[in-house]
Design an enzyme around this catalytic site. Structure first.
Site, short mmCIF file in Angstrom:
data_model
loop_
_atom_site.label_atom_id
_atom_site.label_comp_id
_atom_site.label_asym_id
_atom_site.label_seq_id
_atom_site.Cartn_x
_atom_site.Cartn_y
_atom_site.Cartn_z
N HIS A 102 9.09 -39.69 18.21
CA HIS A 102 10.30 -38.22 18.28
C HIS A 102 11.11 -39.06 18.37
O HIS A 102 12.20 -38.90 17.56
CB HIS A 102 10.33 -37.16 18.70
CG HIS A 102 8.94 -36.34 18.07
ND1 HIS A 102 7.95 -35.57 19.11
CD2 HIS A 102 8.87 -35.85 17.04
CE1 HIS A 102 7.24 -34.99 18.55
NE2 HIS A 102 7.77 -35.21 17.35
N GLY A 103 11.04 -39.98 19.20
CA GLY A 103 12.79 -40.34 19.52
C GLY A 103 13.45 -41.10 21.30
O GLY A 103 12.21 -39.93 22.22
#
Length: 415
Positions: free
Chosen positions: A336-337
């Protein structure tokens, strides 16, 4: 080149009613062709490419060049491994090709953390295309996937309905679906389903997500930030409102993707199946973002368990699965990051799955002991089911609060 692309109209995927009007007109010949058991492959390709390009025009025009580079990069390494795998099998060659296929996504995720700017390699949909490409590498290693043409590869990678945000498909399933044109009865059922998906998608994305995300969420965030502290009552409101906004927005998008896939004669995998009635965390991940969850289960978790057991890293099988759960979900968080809240979200769910499994084992032991003692097993009825749903729902909502990044603003942003 970039200036020319910027002049083209921009169409946000599933972003407004006009998108659906243009898309419906473009899809009509495809659906009519399917009705007469024909696929217009070149026309389908033109429709997919046109709508992908229009999704990346305007301020996103440079992403078209990034996409072209990315596709060429994937062709090189996927076909390199295909050629190699037809003759030999070495795990290090497999690891190298897997890494090279994932490398553009790694750079896209890492660069903002290092210098605070978006990578030139970034484009809308890169994460989901990477899942497709890596899945092909893994299935070639397993011997499940052996032969495919360049046209089939590009059709799979650039399938427009699921291009930007999934659902995540597998090549073999997709290609078999494509090659098998539905009969008229099946096609009419798919059309009926598509209409239902579109109506439900509009309700989710343009009504409910707007209510939660645009009307309710901003004032709650403002109140929570003004009160400050570690946690406060408006933050509790943010937790629930954001959770519902996330679900309705993403599930609405997924409904649109499924509808358009149906109209192109492809039954893409569903992504959501009433996740908020899950009785435990494992059931939740069998209902929430299912294509992502199942991809990680099959290609990360199960393989990690096999590697750990084969190398006898842990003596206890339960310890092995517990470690695999946490690593699997942490990798999902990194996907996701690279921020503390995405990683914390992944670890949170990993620990949740560990606790879930521990409770199921404990429950099994308790029931076995109760049986020996001549007692009835622990009760399983509508009340215990309701309790499980209540605990799981609130646990999930807390995880969504972490995922939202709002706690980062509440705790660390200077006021």
């Amino acid at each position: 080149m970039i200036d020319f692309l910027k002049q083209l109209p921009h169409l946000e995927p599933y972003g407004n009613p006009f998108y659906f009007i243009y898309l419906g007109i473009a899809l009509l010949p495809i659906f009519i062709g399917l009705f007469f058991k024909k696929r217009f492959a070149i026309y389908e390709c033109l429709v997919s490419i046109t709508f992908i390009v229009l999704a990346l025009t305007g301020t996103h025009a440079s992403q078209i060049l990034a996409l072209l580079f990315y596709i060429v990069w994937q062709i090189i390494w996927v076909y390199s491994y295909k050629r190699y795998r037809s003759q030999r099998d070495n795990k290090w060659v497999f690891y190298l090709h897997s890494f090279l296929v994932v490398l553009p996504l790694i750079l896209v995720k890492v660069e903002p953390t290092i210098n605070g700017t978006q990578s030139l390699l970034n484009f809308l949909g890169i994460s989901y295309l990477t899942f497709r490409a890596v899945g092909m590498i893994i299935e070639m290693r397993d011997g499940v996937l052996k032969e495919f043409t360049l046209g089939e590869f590009l059709r799979f990678m650039l399938f427009m309905p699921t291009f930007t945000s999934g659902p995540i498909d597998r090549f073999k399933r997709f290609n078999e679906d494509y090659q098998s044109i539905p009969n008229r009865d099946e096609l009419l059922n798919m059309l009926e389903q598509a209409v239902k998906y579109i109506m439900l998608g509009f309700l989710y994305k343009f009504v409910l997500a707007q209510i939660f995300g645009s009307m309710l969420l901003p004032p709650l965030k403002a109140q929570a930030l003004s009160q400050g502290g570690i946690f406060n009552l408006p933050t509790l409101g943010v937790m629930y409102v954001y959770g519902f906004d996330l679900f309705f927005d993403f599930a609405g998008y997924s409904m649109f993707a499924l509808a358009v896939s149906n109209l192109m004669g492809i039954k893409s995998p569903i992504n959501f199946d009433k996740p908020f009635i899950s009785r435990d965390m494992k059931e939740f991940w069998n209902r929430w973002h299912m294509s992502l969850s199942f991809w990680f289960r099959d290609f990360v978790f199960m393989r990690l368990v096999i590697v750990l057991m084969r190398n006898k890293v842990f003596k206890n099988r339960n310890t092995t699965s517990n470690v695999a759960y946490i690593i699997n979900m942490m990798v999902m968080g990194f996907w996701h990051g690279i921020t503390w809240y995405y990683i914390a979200y992944g670890i949170f769910h990993g620990i949740g799955l560990v606790i879930n499994d521990a409770w199921l084992r404990k429950k099994k032991t308790i029931n076995k002991d109760r049986k020996k003692a001549g007692l009835k097993p622990l009760p399983e009825n509508k009340w215990t089911k309701a309790l499980g749903i209540f605990i799981t729902f609130n646990t999930v909502m807390l995880s969504f609060l972490i995922f939202s990044g709002f706690l980062n603003d509440l705790w660390f942003t200077k006021k």
